[in-house]
Design an enzyme around this catalytic site. Structure first.
Site, PDB file in Angstrom:
ATOM      1  N   ASP A  80       0.824  -1.210   0.000  1.00 44.01           N
ATOM      2  CA  ASP A  80       0.000   0.000   0.000  1.00 44.01           C
ATOM      3  C   ASP A  80       0.858   1.261   0.000  1.00 44.01           C
ATOM      4  O   ASP A  80       2.040   1.237   0.349  1.00 44.01           O
ATOM      5  CB  ASP A  80      -0.943   0.007   1.200  1.00 44.01           C
ATOM      6  CG  ASP A  80      -0.214  -0.147   2.534  1.00 44.01           C
ATOM      7  OD1 ASP A  80       0.818  -0.845   2.576  1.00 44.01           O
ATOM      8  OD2 ASP A  80      -0.672   0.425   3.537  1.00 44.01           O
ATOM      9  N   GLU A 138      -0.620  -1.986   5.214  1.00 44.55           N
ATOM     10  CA  GLU A 138       0.274  -1.954   6.380  1.00 44.55           C
ATOM     11  C   GLU A 138       0.252  -0.591   7.050  1.00 44.55           C
ATOM     12  O   GLU A 138       0.424  -0.481   8.264  1.00 44.55           O
ATOM     13  CB  GLU A 138       1.703  -2.295   5.963  1.00 44.55           C
ATOM     14  CG  GLU A 138       2.697  -2.386   7.111  1.00 44.55           C
ATOM     15  CD  GLU A 138       3.255  -1.053   7.577  1.00 44.55           C
ATOM     16  OE1 GLU A 138       3.555  -0.915   8.775  1.00 44.55           O
ATOM     17  OE2 GLU A 138       3.386  -0.132   6.737  1.00 44.55           O
ATOM     18  N   GLU A 139       0.026   0.459   6.253  1.00 41.88           N
ATOM     19  CA  GLU A 139       0.187   1.822   6.751  1.00 41.88           C
ATOM     20  C   GLU A 139      -0.935   2.303   7.663  1.00 41.88           C
ATOM     21  O   GLU A 139      -0.775   3.293   8.370  1.00 41.88           O
ATOM     22  CB  GLU A 139       0.295   2.803   5.565  1.00 41.88           C
ATOM     23  CG  GLU A 139       1.550   2.643   4.718  1.00 41.88           C
ATOM     24  CD  GLU A 139       2.804   3.143   5.409  1.00 41.88           C
ATOM     25  OE1 GLU A 139       2.705   3.610   6.558  1.00 41.88           O
ATOM     26  OE2 GLU A 139       3.872   3.076   4.791  1.00 41.88           O
ATOM     27  N   ARG A 177      17.726  -7.021  15.172  1.00 46.45           N
ATOM     28  CA  ARG A 177      17.674  -6.968  16.628  1.00 46.45           C
ATOM     29  C   ARG A 177      16.941  -8.198  17.137  1.00 46.45           C
ATOM     30  O   ARG A 177      15.895  -8.570  16.611  1.00 46.45           O
ATOM     31  CB  ARG A 177      16.968  -5.712  17.136  1.00 46.45           C
ATOM     32  CG  ARG A 177      16.953  -5.638  18.671  1.00 46.45           C
ATOM     33  CD  ARG A 177      16.380  -4.348  19.192  1.00 46.45           C
ATOM     34  NE  ARG A 177      16.372  -4.350  20.652  1.00 46.45           N
ATOM     35  CZ  ARG A 177      17.419  -4.066  21.417  1.00 46.45           C
ATOM     36  NH1 ARG A 177      18.567  -3.752  20.850  1.00 46.45           N
ATOM     37  NH2 ARG A 177      17.327  -4.079  22.733  1.00 46.45           N
ATOM     38  N   HIS A 363       8.152   8.579   4.380  1.00 53.03           N
ATOM     39  CA  HIS A 363       6.942   9.392   4.482  1.00 53.03           C
ATOM     40  C   HIS A 363       7.201  10.848   4.095  1.00 53.03           C
ATOM     41  O   HIS A 363       6.378  11.720   4.406  1.00 53.03           O
ATOM     42  CB  HIS A 363       6.305   9.311   5.872  1.00 53.03           C
ATOM     43  CG  HIS A 363       5.810   7.949   6.228  1.00 53.03           C
ATOM     44  ND1 HIS A 363       4.789   7.717   7.127  1.00 53.03           N
ATOM     45  CD2 HIS A 363       6.184   6.707   5.812  1.00 53.03           C
ATOM     46  CE1 HIS A 363       4.573   6.428   7.244  1.00 53.03           C
ATOM     47  NE2 HIS A 363       5.421   5.790   6.452  1.00 53.03           N
TER      48      HIS A 363
END
Length: 390
Positions: A80, A138-139, A177, A363
């Site tokens: 998306d 996802e956003e 991580r 973004h």
């Protein structure tokens, strides 16, 4: 197999770039990615790879089987875009006003599509099953991952791997991580209701803007004075709306913000503290309020064994120059839901061009990334899948 896979990916690199640029020119917002989903599905159909559509919404899931039985590994890419006007001066800039791929999801999709093609062509050389999860939305919470899981995209999956192209880190760097790598991402809204009036007679009003402005400042005290300094937390106001004429005192103001945490206790405390501050501030200013708090994605928590495995794989990719463990990132990602169901890990693939001094962040209206990073991501994900299935 490693040599064969990497050779195939190099052979199809130009296709990867072409797919990415096509998607970049034709972005679609979360939950509206109908043409993008159809494009992805058609790609698999042309290759003869079994594909499911409308999985949990606009999700697409393709399955590639090796020569014989083995483990099942899922690879995930999101597709998306964002409600941002593309301001880049490039031939492949967005053709959709006010919408652009400003986070690299077009690159994630191109990476997985071409990797799937290479793995499919080499399926006689590896054992097991690879599930390619192309996720919508996802956003924007509630996101697409949870709905796709409920629709069965993880059935039979032993492990999942995913990556995010990271345009502010140099190409060739893999960041990982063990444990929490990305934060829980929540949303809150505060509507302050006062009593408006003439700008020349403030004593006859209850000023919603003044009250809301005080809230912006008071809410900053939550992290600095209410949260243990050893616990990561963020409270940010992203929107302050009160539209009036210049000589009118507002009767309403709306604040919208986000909370980022790793600890569930801190998350609960902040939700409660916000309302306490709102309540007290509004009482002091003779205003009323409406407060809502929406839980977004949980933290992304990588599994120890799969993360260590990914690190060992990344070091075998010749284009990877550094494999670095990083501090937790306060951004949110609904990849978190996959990791709540199966073992796996999520990592960052550096995608900052060598010639770029100050890369535009994710973004941003001028966001872009080094397309060579897609090849590194494909090699790392592909090799991880093949080796894990053994």
């Amino acid at each position: 197999m490693k040599t064969l896979l990497f050779a195939k990916l190099h052979e199809y690199y130009n296709d990867m770039v072409a797919i990415r640029r096509h998607l970049h020119q034709h972005p679609e917002l979360s939950f509206q990615e109908y043409k993008t989903a159809a494009y992805i599905a058609d790609y698999y159909k042309q290759l003869g790879i079994p594909v499911r559509t409308n999985v949990g919404g606009n999700g697409v899931v393709a399955t590639i089987a090796g020569k014989k039985g083995g483990k099942t590994v899922a690879l995930r890419a999101d597709f998306d875009a964002l409600p941002i006007q593309d301001e880049k001066d490039v031939p492949y800039r967005s053709t959709v006003p006010g919408v652009m791929h400003a986070c690299g999801h077009d690159g994630h999709t191109a990476t997985l599509l071409v990797l799937a093609k290479a793995l499919h062509e080499l399926r006689d050389h590896w054992s097991g099953t690879i599930v390619c999860i192309h996720q919508h939305a996802e956003e924007y919470a509630p996101g697409g991952a949870k709905a796709m899981i409920e629709a069965g995209c993880l059935e039979g999956v032993d492990a999942i791997f995913g990556t995010h192209l990271w345009a502010t880190e140099p190409t060739g760097v893999i960041q990982y991580r063990t444990g929490p790598i990305m934060a829980a991402a929540d949303r809150f809204q505060i509507v302050v209701k006062g009593s408006g009036g003439h700008g020349a007679e403030p004593h006859k009003t209850k000023d919603a803007i003044v009250t809301a402005a005080q809230l912006v400042l008071h809410l900053q005290q939550i992290v600095s004075r209410r949260v243990n300094p050893l616990e990561p937390a963020v409270v940010s106001i992203g929107s302050f709306i009160s539209d009036n004429a210049f000589n009118v005192i507002a009767d309403r103001a709306t604040l919208v913000g986000t909370v980022r945490t790793f600890s569930e206790q801190v998350r609960n405390d902040i939700e409660r503290e916000i309302e306490q501050i709102v309540k007290g501030t509004c009482i002091a200013n003779h205003c009323t309020y409406k407060y809502s708090y929406t839980r977004g994605y949980p933290p992304v928590v990588n599994h120890e064994k799969e993360t260590a495995f990914l690190v060992s794989i990344a070091r075998e990719v010749e284009d990877v120059t550094h494999v670095v463990e990083i501090a937790p990132h306060m951004g949110g990602e609904d990849f978190a839901y996959y990791l709540q169901h199966v073992k796996g890990t999520f990592f960052f693939t550096g995608a900052k061009a060598e010639t770029t001094t100050n890369a535009y962040p994710h973004h941003h209206p001028k966001f872009d990334f080094d397309e060579r990073a897609m090849l590194i991501a494909a090699k790392t994900l592909g090799l991880a899948a093949i080796e894990y299935m053994k």
